[in-house]
Motif scaffolding. Structure first.
Motif, short mmCIF file in Angstrom:
data_model
loop_
_atom_site.label_atom_id
_atom_site.label_comp_id
_atom_site.label_asym_id
_atom_site.label_seq_id
_atom_site.Cartn_x
_atom_site.Cartn_y
_atom_site.Cartn_z
N HIS A 268 -40.56 19.89 13.05
CA HIS A 268 -39.96 20.43 14.25
C HIS A 268 -38.60 21.03 13.95
O HIS A 268 -37.99 20.78 12.91
N LEU A 269 -38.12 21.84 14.87
CA LEU A 269 -36.81 22.45 14.77
C LEU A 269 -35.75 21.46 15.28
O LEU A 269 -36.10 20.47 15.94
N PRO A 270 -34.49 21.72 15.01
CA PRO A 270 -33.44 20.81 15.49
C PRO A 270 -33.45 20.63 17.00
O PRO A 270 -33.03 19.58 17.50
N ASN A 271 -33.93 21.64 17.73
CA ASN A 271 -33.96 21.51 19.20
C ASN A 271 -35.17 20.73 19.69
O ASN A 271 -35.39 20.61 20.90
N GLY A 272 -35.96 20.20 18.77
CA GLY A 272 -37.11 19.39 19.14
C GLY A 272 -38.42 20.13 19.19
O GLY A 272 -39.49 19.51 19.29
N GLU A 273 -38.40 21.45 19.13
CA GLU A 273 -39.63 22.23 19.17
C GLU A 273 -40.43 22.02 17.89
O GLU A 273 -39.90 22.11 16.79
#
Length: 395
Positions: A268-273
């Motif tokens: 996932h990406l740092p933003n949670g995606e």
């Protein structure tokens, strides 16, 4: 594969160290692929460069060239693993430099060189390398200012950074409406737009929040505008940073895509995606399903990789492997148990003792008595499957 940003980096160093210099000596390999595939030879390239002054260096997407004071001019493509080295200079970007350090610092000319040159004093030494031999070096015989009017550049689309007067929002809209292909495929088409490869295309679509496999003619005006802005943004920033990925914005998907291949657990990406992959026609795209929603039709046959958490990934792979083996054993067992009983029975019975010659003759006679009439006609009609096989045999 080097894309628009990496090529811009090469051109930057050529302008910095080679432009204005006169080439004193050139050594070129006898490579029938790098040179031969585009209609020239290493010897011809060496002859064309020797004694010439470098007037300028330029790029269009994935192509770059040197303008000399006299034609012909070398036009080059890095392929998947090509690069340009300058002795004593660190031309490669941060991550790539780790792979090239030995070549750039400890050996000259570098391994896998295709040609290398030296200028008059103060001497500068430059080498073109390509381990996989997918790069190309050709000669274009035309006035230097007209290089882009000749093949192969004339067949390619505008460069989104260099050709801002051509690459406009309206230009992109017209290209999208005139085709019916997945938007990712359109971005990768160099005849439409020069310089966008796999990672740039994925980053562009992530920033624009567009699904990579949605048909390009099914986006609305607002989405097209967002895509145009995203192309300009990603390409301009990556070129400004000369392809050094450590300088790219921290929220770019680029930093997280490489560890998340289809064979590995998705992350996932740092933003949670979460990140996942799409595969169509053998091409893989990294995307964020929670952000890049479908708003129209997608190409048939899209294979979406499952989205799992980091902790679930390895366990899922182990279970899948175990279940596959178990299923295979179960299917073999079922296949044996579901065979027709009447066909199994003869295999279980013991053969009666007797004269093997007599038994064979009896079997042949019985078989002949059951043969349809059509099988006894060499060219008989309506013989069905068995007749067809025999006819084919006879032929």
């Amino acid at each position: 594969m080097p894309e628009i940003a990496e090529v811009a980096r090469v051109v930057h160093f050529l302008r910095l160290h080679l432009v204005g210099k006169t080439i004193k000596n050139v050594v070129a390999a006898d490579d029938t692929i790098i040179f031969g595939k585009v209609g020239t030879t290493g010897a011809a390239v060496a002859a064309a460069l020797t004694g010439k002054k470098v007037i300028s260096a330029g790029s269009q997407g994935k192509y770059f060239w040197l303008e000399l004071d006299q034609a012909p001019h070398p036009v080059m493509h890095l392929g998947m693993t090509g690069w340009v080295h300058i002795k004593g200079q660190r031309t490669s970007y941060t991550s790539y430099y780790k792979k090239q350090k030995a070549e750039e610092e400890g050996q000259w000319p570098p391994r896998f060189w295709k040609f290398h040159l030296e200028t008059e004093a103060p001497a500068v030494e430059v080498a073109f390398t390509d381990p996989r031999r997918l790069g190309r070096v050709r000669l274009v015989d035309c006035p230097g200012k007209d290089i882009r009017k000749y093949s192969p550049l004339v067949e390619n689309g505008p460069d989104p950074v260099v050709d801002t007067d051509i690459f406009t929002e309206e230009f992109l809209r017209q290209k999208m409406k005139s085709r019916h292909v997945p938007i990712k495929a359109l971005l990768l088409d160099q005849t439409t737009l020069s310089g966008i490869g796999n990672w740039v295309g994925d980053e562009v679509l992530y920033q624009a929040k567009l699904h990579p496999e949605q048909y390009c003619d099914e986006f609305n005006d607002a989405q097209t505008k967002k895509l145009y802005e995203s192309i300009r943004y990603v390409c301009q920033v990556s070129v400004d940073k000369l392809g050094d990925s450590e300088e790219f914005p921290k929220d770019w998907m680029f930093h997280y895509r490489w560890a998340n291949r289809p064979s590995a657990p998705t992350s996932h990406l740092p933003n949670g995606e979460k990140l996942a992959f799409l595969k169509v026609g053998g091409r893989t795209s990294c995307y964020a399903p929670g952000v890049q929603k479908k708003s129209g039709h997608v190409a048939p046959g899209v294979k979406e990789e499952p989205i799992v958490s980091d902790s679930e990934g390895e366990e899922k792979k182990r279970k899948t492997k175990k279940n596959t083996k178990s299923k295979a054993r179960h299917e073999v067992k079922e296949e044996k148990s579901e065979d027709d009983g009447e066909e199994q029975q003869p295999r279980k019975k013991k053969r009666k003792a007797g004269n093997p010659v007599t038994n064979k003759a009896q079997a042949t006679e019985a078989k002949t008595s059951k043969t349809p009439d059509t099988l006894q006609q060499p060219n008989g009609g309506g013989g069905g499957r068995r007749s067809g096989r025999l006819s084919g045999k006879a032929a």
